[in-house]
Design a protein around this motif. Structure first.
Motif, PDB file in Angstrom:
ATOM      1  N   LYS A  20       0.822  -1.207   0.000  1.00 52.58           N
ATOM      2  CA  LYS A  20       0.000   0.000   0.000  1.00 52.58           C
ATOM      3  C   LYS A  20       0.855   1.256   0.000  1.00 52.58           C
ATOM      4  N   MET A  21       0.289   2.322  -0.554  1.00 58.90           N
ATOM      5  CA  MET A  21       0.954   3.617  -0.583  1.00 58.90           C
ATOM      6  C   MET A  21      -0.039   4.694  -0.149  1.00 58.90           C
ATOM      7  N   THR A  22       0.500   5.787   0.372  1.00 58.16           N
ATOM      8  CA  THR A  22      -0.382   6.926   0.632  1.00 58.16           C
ATOM      9  C   THR A  22      -0.769   7.545  -0.709  1.00 58.16           C
ATOM     10  N   PRO A  57       4.044   9.767  -3.258  1.00 57.92           N
ATOM     11  CA  PRO A  57       3.413   9.015  -2.169  1.00 57.92           C
ATOM     12  C   PRO A  57       4.457   8.211  -1.391  1.00 57.92           C
ATOM     13  N   SER A  58       4.110   7.896  -0.165  1.00 63.73           N
ATOM     14  CA  SER A  58       5.064   7.114   0.630  1.00 63.73           C
ATOM     15  C   SER A  58       4.505   5.729   0.906  1.00 63.73           C
ATOM     16  N   ARG A  59       5.407   4.783   1.011  1.00 67.82           N
ATOM     17  CA  ARG A  59       5.002   3.403   1.235  1.00 67.82           C
ATOM     18  C   ARG A  59       4.510   3.221   2.663  1.00 67.82           C
ATOM     19  N   ILE A  60       3.549   2.305   2.824  1.00 75.40           N
ATOM     20  CA  ILE A  60       3.010   2.004   4.143  1.00 75.40           C
ATOM     21  C   ILE A  60       3.640   0.716   4.670  1.00 75.40           C
ATOM     22  N   TYR A  61       4.050   0.774   5.912  1.00 76.08           N
ATOM     23  CA  TYR A  61       4.721  -0.357   6.550  1.00 76.08           C
ATOM     24  C   TYR A  61       3.945  -0.834   7.768  1.00 76.08           C
TER      25      TYR A  61
END
Lengths: 219, 219
Positions: B202-204, B211-215
């Motif tokens: 997922k990404m923002t 966008p930034s990656r979701i961890y």
DNA sequence: TGAATAGTGTCTCTAAGACACTATAAA
DNA sequence: TTTATAGTGTCTTAGAGACACTATTCA
């Protein structure tokens, strides 16, 4: 009702009260082993079992003062390094009644101790922490104390509390090795603590090998 | 007298009893600031002053259970990260009577909290710790709590307790920066925590930039 | 295309780890 | 001279710190 009227009318009995003890985990190093001070219980419960020296906290006494009192009662010592460890509050930890125990940890060099009588003695710490010989939850408390000092060795100066005012580096290194439970490289050890040391011009003598320099801790 | 006879005849009243409270230092991050949950006192002493949420320890309740109770009373929360901080035992810390306070520290992500009513609210932690606005010795307790988490940031995963289950790295880095009180280099930060992360796919989205990656946190 | 933030590559420098060497006492 | 321990020099490697670069979205 203002504050002073309130205080005058206040009845502490309206709150639940509990017994609170301070239990002392006093560590030293003897025979190249971390040892802990224990007393043999002369009363129920746990009659005859080993236990940490402890006192009930008096209503007019701070916790630190209680720890001091426990310390001077069992050893002749004052003004040594000690710190609060953890507070133990299981409901069943004392079969008589609800007792909360605030544990303190102290470190002293073996040479500085003269036990008043046969009441208290030192025992190997990690051995006892793993045994079933101890009263109450004291094995667990000792285990927690061991963990605490093992963690703090690397980022504080607690190891110095286990040697006298004057010491040699082989001596100090041995303390680190015992606390950490592993051998250390001489050269690396010296590099790491060099900035904490004050060199004296005294040397050891008499042994059948090169004498070692005596140091003090830098203030 | 054997042990069971002893227990039957035992009178707890023969020991001094004290009042014991558990006080909770509940931290969160809001507006890029470390904040702490406080309640406004509706009683003497310290009427009207801010205080840590706390409860008296009941005779049949462990300390951890008291902390849980304080927590759920003031927030709707359960099962969050908390740990015992320190036990405060100055004789004059409560003007009414002798009260020993076992403090607990808890960390929660701001998004997870819904305060039940207007009773409790968050305030900037370091500001309050330095102020005179707090009841009892609670400023000191908060200061101690700040120190504790600041120390533990670097060698534990407590910072993760202040973000949700899913988070971006810029978000997590901000938490570290607030706790440590200094900016960090992105690349170095990522290197350091890489092994604690679980990448999602997922990404923002929506923002006017990459966008930034979701961890998630690696179990 | 430019503003804004996300994310990567890489150089430097310090410090930990490992090990080999030299030094100095007594027997 | 040997034995035993004290003390030093130095190579290697891992990791922290600093900084420059590329990537991707929306306006």
């Amino acid at each position: 009702m203002n504050e002073s009227e309130f205080l005058a009318s206040y009845r502490p009995e309206s709150y639940e009260r509990l017994s609170v003890t301070v239990d002392l985990v006093l560590f030293t190093i003897r025979d190249e082993t971390l040892q802990v001070l224990l007393t043999r219980r002369k009363e129920h419960p746990f009659l005859g079992r080993l236990a940490l020296p402890g006192v009930f906290v008096r209503p007019d006494e701070t916790l630190d003062a209680s720890a001091e009192r426990a310390l001077s009662q069992k050893t002749g010592l004052h003004d040594i390094y000690f710190e609060q460890l953890y507070t133990w509050g299981d409901t069943e930890r004392d079969p008589r009644m609800r007792v909360i125990s605030v544990s303190y940890c102290a470190l002293v060099p073996w040479e500085s101790i003269s036990l008043p009588d046969g009441d208290a003695a030192f025992f190997p710490a990690s051995e006892l922490a793993a045994s079933q010989e101890l009263a109450f939850d004291h094995a667990r408390i000792i285990g927690y104390g061991i963990e605490r000092i093992r963690n703090k060795v690397n980022y504080t100066d607690i190891a110095f509390s286990l040697v006298g005012e004057e010491f040699t580096l082989p001596e100090l290194q041995k303390v680190y090795e015992i606390l950490l439970g592993m051998p250390l490289y001489k050269a690396n050890f010296r590099r790491k603590i060099a900035d904490k040391l004050l060199e004296t011009d005294k040397m050891t003598s008499g042994a059948a090998h090169r004498p070692s320099r005596i140091y003090r801790k830098k203030v």
